[in-house]
Write a protein that holds these residues in place. Sequence first.
Motif, PDB file in Angstrom:
ATOM      1  N   ALA A  82       0.828  -1.212   0.000  1.00 24.32           N
ATOM      2  CA  ALA A  82       0.000   0.000   0.000  1.00 24.32           C
ATOM      3  C   ALA A  82       0.855   1.252   0.000  1.00 24.32           C
ATOM      4  O   ALA A  82       0.524   2.252  -0.659  1.00 24.32           O
ATOM      5  N   GLY A  83       1.973   1.229   0.729  1.00 27.15           N
ATOM      6  CA  GLY A  83       2.844   2.403   0.811  1.00 27.15           C
ATOM      7  C   GLY A  83       3.472   2.764  -0.515  1.00 27.15           C
ATOM      8  O   GLY A  83       3.529   3.941  -0.890  1.00 27.15           O
ATOM      9  N   VAL A  84       3.957   1.767  -1.255  1.00 26.34           N
ATOM     10  CA  VAL A  84       4.591   2.041  -2.546  1.00 26.34           C
ATOM     11  C   VAL A  84       3.577   2.612  -3.534  1.00 26.34           C
ATOM     12  O   VAL A  84       3.859   3.581  -4.256  1.00 26.34           O
ATOM     13  N   VAL A  85       2.374   2.023  -3.569  1.00 23.95           N
ATOM     14  CA  VAL A  85       1.333   2.524  -4.481  1.00 23.95           C
ATOM     15  C   VAL A  85       0.925   3.941  -4.085  1.00 23.95           C
ATOM     16  O   VAL A  85       0.727   4.807  -4.942  1.00 23.95           O
ATOM     17  N   TRP A  86       0.822   4.196  -2.779  1.00 16.89           N
ATOM     18  CA  TRP A  86       0.443   5.532  -2.305  1.00 16.89           C
ATOM     19  C   TRP A  86       1.484   6.565  -2.705  1.00 16.89           C
ATOM     20  O   TRP A  86       1.148   7.639  -3.214  1.00 16.89           O
ATOM     21  N   ILE A  87       2.762   6.255  -2.499  1.00 22.41           N
ATOM     22  CA  ILE A  87       3.823   7.203  -2.854  1.00 22.41           C
ATOM     23  C   ILE A  87       3.848   7.442  -4.358  1.00 22.41           C
ATOM     24  O   ILE A  87       3.969   8.584  -4.836  1.00 22.41           O
ATOM     25  N   ALA A  88       3.732   6.357  -5.135  1.00 24.85           N
ATOM     26  CA  ALA A  88       3.728   6.507  -6.594  1.00 24.85           C
ATOM     27  C   ALA A  88       2.536   7.354  -7.053  1.00 24.85           C
ATOM     28  O   ALA A  88       2.671   8.234  -7.906  1.00 24.85           O
ATOM     29  N   SER A  89       1.369   7.097  -6.468  1.00 25.51           N
ATOM     30  CA  SER A  89       0.180   7.872  -6.828  1.00 25.51           C
ATOM     31  C   SER A  89       0.353   9.333  -6.455  1.00 25.51           C
ATOM     32  O   SER A  89      -0.027  10.236  -7.224  1.00 25.51           O
ATOM     33  N   TRP A  90       0.921   9.575  -5.289  1.00 21.60           N
ATOM     34  CA  TRP A  90       1.156  10.944  -4.827  1.00 21.60           C
ATOM     35  C   TRP A  90       2.042  11.704  -5.807  1.00 21.60           C
ATOM     36  O   TRP A  90       1.741  12.833  -6.219  1.00 21.60           O
ATOM     37  N   LYS A  91       3.145  11.081  -6.212  1.00 18.57           N
ATOM     38  CA  LYS A  91       4.093  11.751  -7.100  1.00 18.57           C
ATOM     39  C   LYS A  91       3.544  11.893  -8.518  1.00 18.57           C
ATOM     40  O   LYS A  91       3.712  12.931  -9.158  1.00 18.57           O
ATOM     41  N   ILE A  92       2.892  10.856  -9.019  1.00 21.22           N
ATOM     42  CA  ILE A  92       2.339  10.935 -10.370  1.00 21.22           C
ATOM     43  C   ILE A  92       1.209  11.953 -10.425  1.00 21.22           C
ATOM     44  O   ILE A  92       1.123  12.772 -11.346  1.00 21.22           O
ATOM     45  N   GLY A  93       0.317  11.926  -9.426  1.00 20.68           N
ATOM     46  CA  GLY A  93      -0.790  12.875  -9.404  1.00 20.68           C
ATOM     47  C   GLY A  93      -0.325  14.314  -9.344  1.00 20.68           C
ATOM     48  O   GLY A  93      -0.976  15.213  -9.886  1.00 20.68           O
ATOM     49  N   ALA A  94       0.820  14.556  -8.688  1.00 17.87           N
ATOM     50  CA  ALA A  94       1.335  15.918  -8.566  1.00 17.87           C
ATOM     51  C   ALA A  94       1.721  16.522  -9.911  1.00 17.87           C
ATOM     52  O   ALA A  94       1.775  17.748 -10.059  1.00 17.87           O
ATOM     53  N   HIS A  95       1.971  15.669 -10.922  1.00 20.26           N
ATOM     54  CA  HIS A  95       2.382  16.163 -12.241  1.00 20.26           C
ATOM     55  C   HIS A  95       1.211  16.309 -13.207  1.00 20.26           C
ATOM     56  O   HIS A  95       1.403  16.787 -14.323  1.00 20.26           O
ATOM     57  N   PHE A  96       0.016  15.907 -12.807  1.00 15.73           N
ATOM     58  CA  PHE A  96      -1.135  15.998 -13.709  1.00 15.73           C
ATOM     59  C   PHE A  96      -1.473  17.436 -14.102  1.00 15.73           C
ATOM     60  O   PHE A  96      -1.820  17.681 -15.263  1.00 15.73           O
ATOM     61  N   PRO A  97      -1.413  18.406 -13.178  1.00 17.25           N
ATOM     62  CA  PRO A  97      -1.718  19.782 -13.603  1.00 17.25           C
ATOM     63  C   PRO A  97      -0.779  20.304 -14.680  1.00 17.25           C
ATOM     64  O   PRO A  97      -1.224  20.971 -15.625  1.00 17.25           O
ATOM     65  N   SER A  98       0.509  20.020 -14.552  1.00 16.61           N
ATOM     66  CA  SER A  98       1.474  20.565 -15.510  1.00 16.61           C
ATOM     67  C   SER A  98       1.541  19.764 -16.806  1.00 16.61           C
ATOM     68  O   SER A  98       1.755  20.327 -17.879  1.00 16.61           O
ATOM     69  N   LEU A  99       1.334  18.441 -16.732  1.00 15.77           N
ATOM     70  CA  LEU A  99       1.469  17.601 -17.923  1.00 15.77           C
ATOM     71  C   LEU A  99       0.164  17.449 -18.693  1.00 15.77           C
ATOM     72  O   LEU A  99       0.162  17.431 -19.922  1.00 15.77           O
TER      73      LEU A  99
END
Length: 545
Positions: A82-99
């Motif tokens: 759960a932690g790895v998926v959460w961190i990956a989601s957090w980082k990927i989601g943070a780039h959605f506004p710019s990308l």
Amino acid sequence: MAANSLLFCLATLATFCTGVTSEVCLLQEKVHLKRNGGSLPAERVADAAKLKVDDLQVLQQGHSETQPGKRHHSLGLQLLNAGVVWIASWKIGAHFPSLFMLPMIVGYILCGVICGPYVTDILYPEVINTSATFSMSNVVSNSSLAFIGFCAGSELHFPTLGWGKFKIICRIIATVGLFVVVCGMPIVYFIIEPFMQVFSTEGVSCKIAAAFTICVVEMAGSVIEVLAIYLETKAKGPMTELLLGTTMLTDMTVLTMFAIATNVSIKACPLSSAQISLAATMLSVFASIALWLVGGLLLAAVLQCYLMLPEFGLGLKPALILGTAFALYESMLQLNDVIPELSVNWGTINVDPLIVCMVAATIVNNISDRRERFAEALHALTPWLMPAFFTFVGATLDLNVIADNVAVVPLLFAMRFVALATGTRVATQQMSLDANITQHLWMTIQSQSGVTLGLLTRLGQGQIGQQPWAKTVTAVITGGVVINQLIGPALCRYGIRSAGESHEGDSKEVQEGEMAKGTVEEGGDLQTIVRRVSRSTSLLLRGSN
């Protein structure tokens, strides 16, 4: 740097996908051995060529055929998964506004869908098992729901709002509720529900109650998005004041109406042949309200004790608040399951944990002299809790239900959009408010996310969650929330800018000078409170376009 971070997160997900493939291969080998020994039916596997294509289906079948309640992965592995998926989601989601020019919430939900059982199946079944009390999904969801209740109660301070604005906001909410709920119920009953196969076997009263519940959920706004856009656009002015107050008070109203709607649905859609008298139903509603108030008072006293603790700098207060909220939330859910077993006539008594948390936060925010510390504690929890919550929403989303009811999603979205716009314009015209407010306020209240998803999660719990239609309604409205994320935030931003209340181009010195001169004196207190709260919520949507 942003691209490297995104590639790193994708690589992490790919690593977990490789792990899934390895597990598939191991399972195939075991299947092959058992087939040769005659201990496993040959129908479970296809020929070798098909195994290469359908390996993921074999893995999912292996998971589903195991004994219920048997743990396949240790708690440590579940936390890591759960932690790895959460961190990956957090980082990927943070780039959605710019990308992709989309809000972060869309990124979180999409990552959850990808990591869920319908795409890559990266998340372990035990992690997203919504029927297990202490699964990662349930712990995060229930903690987040308690947090949403706290936020709804802490974002409105009645003394600073003022009686004049309060009356205007109440009239707007009442008119919007008339169009969304009263006018929306016939639309849902006669047009939308016939498209949903799950309602074909339900009675008239149950369909009406379900339509009422659906319309109440659709009325909810999005404090998170509005506050984030407010901070981004540096908005100030009469329309902004109405937008902030209306959004906050609407969510509090919807939470209360939802608790009543679930009681009505439980009465109208009985799960057993036992009949509950009308008098007992009415008494249970008043008993539920009394329990909400008593529970809120007791929780407020506990929160006040936490806020009186000295500052240790270790995140002790947020941890205590979150731990107590989860324990209380889970205890109330268990209590709601026990109450019907005590007496049939008590079956509709519902101690709604969302309302209890909201009442407690409202008391702390309006009575306590430590309300700023409470807001700071919520601020500390937001960036850790909300991305995980939206990720699990995506991971547990039933895509098959959405596919089966694909025509309903845009219909519900269109109904909500038109009802909100019409209700807001009618209310502002009746009160003869400024033309600028009438023309633009309806655009700014269309956002829909956090509170709605929280109510949908609540819809899947307790007695209301046992209703045959609850799962379908949850999936369909969630699909509408995803559509809204493509339109709502952008339209809110456009409405503020078109109304001339955006000050993104002003220098910091000019804005500070205007504040010092008292240019926004009338709404200054409310704006100060909102600015403080928006520091936390803006982390989820900052920079979205």
